[in-house]
Design a protein around this motif. Structure first.
Motif, short mmCIF file in Angstrom:
data_model
loop_
_atom_site.label_atom_id
_atom_site.label_comp_id
_atom_site.label_asym_id
_atom_site.label_seq_id
_atom_site.Cartn_x
_atom_site.Cartn_y
_atom_site.Cartn_z
N ALA A 1 0.84 -1.21 0.00
CA ALA A 1 0.00 0.00 0.00
C ALA A 1 0.87 1.26 0.00
O ALA A 1 0.54 2.25 -0.66
CB ALA A 1 -0.94 -0.01 1.20
N VAL A 2 1.97 1.22 0.73
CA VAL A 2 2.90 2.35 0.74
C VAL A 2 3.50 2.55 -0.65
O VAL A 2 3.57 3.67 -1.17
CB VAL A 2 4.01 2.13 1.79
N LYS A 3 3.94 1.46 -1.25
CA LYS A 3 4.51 1.55 -2.60
C LYS A 3 3.50 2.12 -3.59
O LYS A 3 3.82 2.98 -4.41
CB LYS A 3 4.99 0.16 -3.05
N ASP A 4 2.26 1.65 -3.50
CA ASP A 4 1.22 2.14 -4.40
C ASP A 4 0.98 3.64 -4.20
O ASP A 4 0.72 4.37 -5.16
CB ASP A 4 -0.09 1.37 -4.18
N ASN A 5 1.05 4.09 -2.96
CA ASN A 5 0.88 5.52 -2.68
C ASN A 5 2.03 6.33 -3.27
O ASN A 5 1.81 7.42 -3.81
CB ASN A 5 0.79 5.74 -1.17
N ILE A 6 3.24 5.79 -3.20
CA ILE A 6 4.41 6.50 -3.72
C ILE A 6 4.30 6.72 -5.21
O ILE A 6 4.59 7.80 -5.74
CB ILE A 6 5.70 5.72 -3.39
N VAL A 7 3.86 5.70 -5.95
CA VAL A 7 3.82 5.80 -7.41
C VAL A 7 2.51 6.37 -7.93
O VAL A 7 2.35 6.57 -9.14
CB VAL A 7 4.10 4.43 -8.07
N GLN B 1 5.93 11.62 1.40
CA GLN B 1 6.01 12.23 2.72
C GLN B 1 6.00 11.14 3.78
O GLN B 1 5.03 10.39 3.90
CB GLN B 1 4.81 13.17 2.93
N LEU B 2 7.09 11.03 4.52
CA LEU B 2 7.23 9.93 5.48
C LEU B 2 6.10 9.93 6.51
O LEU B 2 5.62 8.86 6.90
CB LEU B 2 8.59 10.00 6.18
N THR B 3 5.71 11.09 6.97
CA THR B 3 4.65 11.13 8.00
C THR B 3 3.35 10.53 7.45
O THR B 3 2.64 9.81 8.15
CB THR B 3 4.40 12.57 8.46
N GLU B 4 3.04 10.82 6.19
CA GLU B 4 1.85 10.26 5.56
C GLU B 4 2.00 8.75 5.37
O GLU B 4 1.06 7.98 5.60
CB GLU B 4 1.61 10.94 4.21
N LEU B 5 3.19 8.33 4.95
CA LEU B 5 3.42 6.90 4.69
C LEU B 5 3.39 6.07 5.97
O LEU B 5 2.93 4.92 5.96
CB LEU B 5 4.75 6.71 3.95
N THR B 6 3.87 6.64 7.06
CA THR B 6 3.83 5.89 8.32
C THR B 6 2.40 5.65 8.78
O THR B 6 2.09 4.62 9.40
CB THR B 6 4.61 6.62 9.43
#
Length: 335
Positions: free
Chosen positions: A228-234, A242-247
């Motif tokens: 899900a984090v990877k999908d958000n990044i791309v 943004q690390l705070t959002e990804l955490t």
């Protein structure tokens, strides 16, 4: 279209999927019905320890293959080699869009006690194979004497694991060579098995170059959150992660997220993002005819000199030379 399945004992993917789409299994294969697209799915038993499912098609509707986690299956391994390739005019059909799909070229190798979801977009040519085996058989085949943490976790551990790797040009060519084999030939099975071994060699040659020291077992919850984090990044390559959002997405501390992300994807979050931007830039230039400056601005670069430096590092050539190679029909190797 979505197809969900759990590969427990006795499950037959080909038969189940054929029933799902209204097709018939003949000679260990399926022909995609005209109403859904065109192409084939083929099953092969390469050896007693290695089996293969080949997918090659263009679909009218997007397909999601959702495999549930198997219970008590830490010994079993799936290696998923996956390319989807947009038609030449694909990006001309949409506005300059930082979120539009680029060509995807990835490998996912995982224990089967971790669920997986594969997305195949409509209108794209899909090249996809799933090599199924066991830790024991794969370790015996590869015979790696000096393992790094990634290879050791895959081949000798008894815990769940998940790794992603980008497909280099040699992997891409090898995958397409497997799919292009004429299966009516009496020795087609041997040809495919040789190519599959080459593909596994190329995968582990890349994995053995990873230098991550700390490795942790991956459970199915962490795996789904990392994806899900990877999908958000791309999802928007014009917007830095943004690390705070990804955490929050991962429900992890910054240190756990950054460590696990590097472990699974082989790179830091920011480097992964930058490489995805370069792949998208090359895709826009190659398939859509964008100029270098148009591609850079579309992906959020305000400093084109910085864009050119990153592009040159990724492709091994300057954007201008890359464009000239394309105009001369000499496509550069991609990393």
């Amino acid at each position: 279209m979505r197809f969900e399945f759990t590969p427990n004992a006795g499950f037959n993917f080909l038969n189940a999927f054929a029933e799902h789409i209204g097709a018939v299994v003949e000679n260990d294969g399926i022909v995609i019905p005209d109403s859904l697209g065109q192409g084939i799915i083929k099953r092969m038993r390469l050896t007693p320890d290695f089996s293969l499912i080949i997918h090659h098609y263009i679909l009218k509707e997007a397909l999601i293959l959702q495999r549930s986690a198997s219970e008590d299956a830490n010994e079993k391994i799936n290696a998923l080699f996956h390319i989807y390739q947009a038609p030449p005019d694909y990006h001309e059909k949409v506005a300059v869009d930082k979120t539009a799909l680029a060509d995807v070229k990835t490998v996912r190798i995982t224990s089967t006690n971790i669920a997986s979801e594969m997305f195949f977009p409509s209108e794209h040519e899909i090249f996809f194979i799933n090599v199924s085996t066991s830790r024991t058989a794969l370790q015996k085949l590869l015979n790696i004497k000096s393992m790094n943490a990634a290879a050791s976790q895959i081949l000798t551990d008894d815990k769940g694991f998940l790794f992603f790797e980008r497909m280099n040009l040699n992997m891409q060519n090898c995958l397409k060579a497997i799919i292009s084999v004429e299966f009516g030939n009496e020795m087609s099975g041997l040809v495919v098995w040789i190519r599959v071994q080459e593909l596994l060699y190329l995968l582990f040659d890349s994995l053995l170059q990873r230098d991550t020291i700390k490795h942790f077992p991956i459970n199915k919850v962490d795996a789904s959150r990392l994806i899900a984090v990877k999908d958000n990044i791309v999802a928007d390559l014009g917007k830095p992660p943004q690390l705070t959002e990804l955490t929050k997405i991962a429900d992890m501390s910054i240190s756990k997220l950054t460590d696990l992300y590097r472990q699974v994807f082989g790179d830091s979050i920011y480097n992964y993002y930058q490489k995805a931007r370069m792949e998208k830039a090359g895709d826009l230039i190659m398939r859509s005819g964008y100029s270098v400056s148009e591609a850079g601005y579309a992906l959020g670069f305000s400093n084109l000199s910085h864009f050119s430096r990153l592009f040159s590092k990724h492709y091994g050539t300057t954007p201008k030379k890359y464009v000239n190679q394309i105009n001369n029909s000499k496509f550069p190797a991609q990393t």
